[in-house]
Scaffold this motif. Sequence first.
Motif, mmCIF file in Angstrom:
data_model
loop_
_atom_site.group_PDB
_atom_site.id
_atom_site.type_symbol
_atom_site.label_atom_id
_atom_site.label_comp_id
_atom_site.label_asym_id
_atom_site.label_seq_id
_atom_site.Cartn_x
_atom_site.Cartn_y
_atom_site.Cartn_z
ATOM 1 N N PHE A 48 -28.351 -37.329 90.017
ATOM 2 C CA PHE A 48 -28.772 -37.507 91.409
ATOM 3 C C PHE A 48 -28.271 -38.844 91.969
ATOM 4 O O PHE A 48 -28.931 -39.461 92.800
ATOM 5 N N TYR A 49 -27.117 -39.292 91.503
ATOM 6 C CA TYR A 49 -26.606 -40.595 91.949
ATOM 7 C C TYR A 49 -26.406 -40.640 93.457
ATOM 8 O O TYR A 49 -26.615 -41.672 94.096
ATOM 9 N N SER A 50 -26.015 -39.513 94.054
ATOM 10 C CA SER A 50 -25.801 -39.506 95.501
ATOM 11 C C SER A 50 -27.096 -39.727 96.272
ATOM 12 O O SER A 50 -27.057 -40.004 97.473
ATOM 13 N N ARG A 51 -28.264 -39.625 95.590
ATOM 14 C CA ARG A 51 -29.550 -39.829 96.253
ATOM 15 C C ARG A 51 -30.045 -41.265 96.145
ATOM 16 O O ARG A 51 -30.921 -41.667 96.922
ATOM 17 N N TRP A 52 -29.546 -42.055 95.170
ATOM 18 C CA TRP A 52 -30.050 -43.415 95.017
ATOM 19 C C TRP A 52 -28.943 -44.468 95.020
ATOM 20 O O TRP A 52 -29.171 -45.608 94.615
ATOM 21 N N ASP A 53 -27.741 -44.093 95.505
ATOM 22 C CA ASP A 53 -26.682 -45.102 95.565
ATOM 23 C C ASP A 53 -26.912 -46.095 96.691
ATOM 24 O O ASP A 53 -26.435 -47.228 96.628
ATOM 25 N N ASP A 54 -27.644 -45.707 97.735
ATOM 26 C CA ASP A 54 -27.945 -46.583 98.873
ATOM 27 C C ASP A 54 -29.445 -46.467 99.153
ATOM 28 O O ASP A 54 -29.911 -45.436 99.652
ATOM 29 N N LEU A 55 -30.215 -47.532 98.833
ATOM 30 C CA LEU A 55 -31.676 -47.471 98.896
ATOM 31 C C LEU A 55 -32.216 -48.415 99.955
ATOM 32 O O LEU A 55 -31.602 -49.437 100.289
ATOM 33 N N GLU A 56 -33.388 -48.075 100.477
ATOM 34 C CA GLU A 56 -34.137 -48.898 101.426
ATOM 35 C C GLU A 56 -35.612 -48.743 101.082
ATOM 36 O O GLU A 56 -36.145 -47.635 101.163
ATOM 37 N N TRP A 57 -36.251 -49.839 100.689
ATOM 38 C CA TRP A 57 -37.621 -49.767 100.165
ATOM 39 C C TRP A 57 -38.544 -50.702 100.941
ATOM 40 O O TRP A 57 -38.142 -51.798 101.344
ATOM 41 N N THR A 58 -39.789 -50.264 101.151
ATOM 42 C CA THR A 58 -40.791 -51.035 101.885
ATOM 43 C C THR A 58 -41.689 -51.773 100.902
ATOM 44 O O THR A 58 -42.234 -51.164 99.978
ATOM 45 N N PHE A 59 -41.852 -53.080 101.126
ATOM 46 C CA PHE A 59 -42.684 -53.922 100.273
ATOM 47 C C PHE A 59 -43.904 -54.384 101.067
ATOM 48 O O PHE A 59 -43.771 -54.974 102.156
ATOM 49 N N ASP A 60 -45.088 -54.087 100.564
ATOM 50 C CA ASP A 60 -46.313 -54.654 101.088
ATOM 51 C C ASP A 60 -47.137 -55.139 99.886
ATOM 52 O O ASP A 60 -46.623 -55.203 98.772
ATOM 53 N N ARG A 61 -48.387 -55.489 100.110
ATOM 54 C CA ARG A 61 -49.175 -56.026 98.997
ATOM 55 C C ARG A 61 -49.340 -54.998 97.884
ATOM 56 O O ARG A 61 -49.316 -55.329 96.705
#
Length: 281
Positions: A266-279
């Motif tokens: 599934f490399y095509s699904r996680w080659d470009d990531l954007e993640w939200t950081f909160d507490r």
Amino acid sequence: MGEVTIQGTGIQEAGIFRKEDSIALPVAVVLHLGVAALLVLQPVRDEVVQIPQRMSVSLATEVGLEATAPDPASESSAAIAPVLGEELAPDNTEAPTEAAPDTTPTPPPVNVTRSNTTTPTPPARDRSRPDRTRPKPSPSPARAAERGGGSRIGDDFLPGQGSSTTTTETRAPAATFGRRERASLASAITRQLRRHWTAPNGVDADKLVSTVSWKLNQNGSLRGSPTCRTDPGSITASNKPQAGLHCDRAIRAVRRAAPFKLPEQFYSRWDDLEWTFDRRL
């Protein structure tokens, strides 16, 4: 008359406090003063109580798509080898050769006198047993060849990579990326980030929300530098000094988590990531 009344009132007022009250009152005052002094002289602790972080569970509600693997195939054929059977004996059906004429002379007849004594023949034994079944005849070589088994290992060692018998396609079939795979991938990324994430402390610091974007190589290592931005709606007058630190710690968590261990199919699904950081992350 007035003096007598005043003296009588003074006697009544003096009779309100008994002897035990005159002892208990000073003792109570002393104890209250001791408690107040203990509270005042108690050392102030500099520890900051850490607020336990909550664990959030997200349920995937989107419908999964098909993976965009490089040059995928909808289905792949199975590797099938030729049918193998028992080795047949050589066919000895050649025409018989004519025998050469025998030129040996015939010996003269010899007179043999038979004796009158005859050897008694033993009675025939009944060899049939009811509990013994007659052996079945072995199948002929032709029938054995027809029923011979087969092997799914081909001459070129398993050219097919699937299980289909209706196609000649030998490429690997594309992996399906559905809701279960999406939730599993998100859980794996969050689990690897959480061990390196520490939110800053301060007034309203728990309201800060930052989003980090980064790209990965196929082996899970970082490709380039991560970027971060803080949600303006989460910044207040109290936590504004902590906004920059919140982004720095989020980027640090991404750098420390690399290289990520994620499924290669599934490399095509996680080659470009954007993640939200909160507490809670």
